[in-house]
Design a protein around this motif. Sequence first.
Motif, PDB file in Angstrom:
ATOM      1  N   THR A  73      49.995  54.018  46.244  1.00  0.00           N
ATOM      2  CA  THR A  73      50.320  54.420  44.876  1.00  0.00           C
ATOM      3  C   THR A  73      51.733  53.937  44.565  1.00  0.00           C
ATOM      4  N   ALA A  74      51.844  53.329  43.377  1.00  0.00           N
ATOM      5  CA  ALA A  74      53.167  52.888  42.927  1.00  0.00           C
ATOM      6  C   ALA A  74      53.166  52.957  41.415  1.00  0.00           C
ATOM      7  N   SER A  75      54.342  52.927  40.842  1.00  0.00           N
ATOM      8  CA  SER A  75      54.397  52.926  39.385  1.00  0.00           C
ATOM      9  C   SER A  75      53.940  51.559  38.882  1.00  0.00           C
ATOM     10  N   SER A  76      53.527  51.521  37.619  1.00  0.00           N
ATOM     11  CA  SER A  76      52.982  50.262  37.094  1.00  0.00           C
ATOM     12  C   SER A  76      54.031  49.156  37.141  1.00  0.00           C
ATOM     13  N   ALA A  77      55.305  49.520  36.913  1.00  0.00           N
ATOM     14  CA  ALA A  77      56.356  48.502  36.953  1.00  0.00           C
ATOM     15  C   ALA A  77      56.516  47.963  38.368  1.00  0.00           C
TER      16      ALA A  77
END
Lengths: 347, 460
Positions: A73-77
Amino acid sequence: MRHAFASILLSAALIALAGAMAAFEVEEHGRFPGTPADGPELRLIGTAELRVFAPLIEDFQRRHPEITVDYTTASSAEIFRALMEEQARFDLAISSAMDLQLKIANDGFARSYTSRETTRLPSWARWRDQVFAFTSEPAVVVISPERFEGLELPRSRHQLVSLLRDHPERFRGAVGTYDVRESGLGYLFATQEARSSDAFWRLAEVLGRLDVQLYCCSGQMIDDVASGRLAMAYNVLGSYADQYVDPRSELEIVTLEDYRNVMLRTVLIPATAQDPARAGLFVDHLLRSGNAANFEGPRILPPLRDPAMRDTSDFGPIRLGPALLVYLDELNRTAFLDAWSNSVEQP
Amino acid sequence: MTESVRTRGSISRRLTLQLAAIAALLALLSWGMIRGFSQQAAEQTQDNILAASVTAIAEELRSEAGQIRLEIPYAAFSMLGAINEERVFYRIVSDGETLTGYDDLPVVQDGEISAGVTFETLTYRGDSVRMAMVGRTLFASERAVPVLVAVAQTRNAVDAISARISRAAALVSVAFFVLAAGLSFWAARVSLRPLTAMAQTVARRGPSDLSPFETTAPHEIAPLLAALNRFMDRLSASLSRSEDFIAEAAHRVRTPLATVRTQAEIALHAVTRDENKEIMRRVIRAVDESSRSAGQLLDHAMVSFRTDNLTRNDVDLVDLVTEVVNGLRPTAEMKDIRILTELSPLRVQGDAILLQNALRNVLDNAIKYSPADSRVTITLRQAGAGAEIRICDQGRGVNGADTATLTERFRRGENVGNVVGSGLGLTIAHEVARAHGGRLDLAPARKGTGTCVTLSLPFS
């Protein structure tokens, strides 16, 4: 399911390790070994929290038990940065930031994929056989009924603006929304709303005056509404809100009727994919899950469209297309964020 | 008669092939043109939308506090997304510096920027792209700043559209060609119909019909018809001259010979001395020989003429044989030769005069070469799909000479001795048989001496 859970290691150590290996920021990491454990492996990166996405992976493994799935999981950026700048090796990127997904494909960092499932998608739910939508998730307002006591629930942005304006004492410091400078999805919602509704900037002004609380993610906002820290969270992902609201029934979800912001969660196969063929299997799995008519598995994320809905984009999803690049343009982004900051952060 | 004409090529085929070739050429040409146009139209569509996009962006350029400012309008890119799913690249260059966009997108240098929209096709990031550029000059910090706006799109859809239209055009062209080829074949047939009709008219004509054609003919065939008519005119004239000549020759030769013979007969009775009588008999025999030869020559000429223009009538062979036998019976009786006939009732299609002539010549030969007090047998019977007339004598035979040799003109057997003859008899019979599609065979008689001549005639 059981052994999968056993292996979900959310330990800080692992995250730190993953963080050390990759220059991009990792939030969570989970591994779902197949049987046998040394079989082929699919590496996924997504914006959805592991807890939201895990059932989809487990369902996939019921069909393809030999495939080990690794989910980050990571932020979209961060996903965007990982794929575009660091050429990180992932087989699938699943993101709520449609604009960034589209830019990845537009700039040539996605692979084309066609299957029976992809061709069945309506044209508004795919772009260039590279970006595929599998959910449609509206932005909603989550309200704490307790803090709203005695007030009529707003049905439009105009009503919302009036409501906030009329009760500054009640809502000061008690309204949350995305910090669009940090959240890709928040930025997408904000830009689309600014383009479509004249109430957006007035609402931003009002929120700024009320000392709006800024968040990175929907989950935290909903938590704070549930805990009573916030009276209202504006532009929250409906899908997240649904999961909270059902068990407790203490939160009220309001869909504003003047303009509905609907995000399509999209998947793409990055150009750096190691195993594009198996990645295609997972794409098909996601698309099947997005098709409400024929998916029997656990439903965590909302389907792309209700079975009752026709194959049109009447419900107004954000259009997948090069227009999404407009607000990603540095000049536009700077201009928008300046205007937004000026409105929201008032001295 | 057609089998004797050497043919080379066919007008119908050549016409069909030529028309089909023209159709193929036109089909190819139209395919190429449709392809070109469709490519052009697809490119034009893309150019127009790209031009609209760069113009929309260029119009948003403004200068603010000495800085060039720009907010790319949403419509500038959404219009690109509306018509296709091409990848979009853009770059805005101000005073040589990239203001925003893809800084590696190759655009023309500042000196060359034009206020009108210019287009370029180039390769960017491994794809063929179409780029539209427009220049604008703004005033910032009290000086002119040239700004170039470039928007590019990949060309996959253009190529796909062209390919699709090209395929459709190819199908249409092939269909057009097939149709045109069919029509060519039909047109060739129709335009040659008058020629075929004329050939049939000529073929239907009776052998002696040499009257001019009265049918109308198309302009192009009229000269042929006229030439044919003139030719038949000449042929008719020439034929009647030959007939006249034959009649004239017969008259000129036979009449004086008859007179000489009569006079010689009178002289024979007048002379008393035996040696003189003998001389006169020899004279008479010589005259007979000449008369016979002349007759046969005329017969042969007549046979040649009639076989060239064979008329076919229903001929009763029994009547015919009986008539010939009756005609020659006096001659046979002078040598005490009996003529026996065995006749089945048969009919053939043919020229009665010719057949009579042939039969008379064969029978005459048989009588001539038979010894006195012998028999000549005539058998008429069916053999296969034809009639067979066999005339057998008890003469000296042909001594092994074959039919082919004996039927040559003026050729006589080697053992003819003192018998008079011109050598034309069997030739005449042979030619008549051949003209009727039959044959003449010579063979030694099965028992004793003698020869059998067989005249075979098919029924039709």
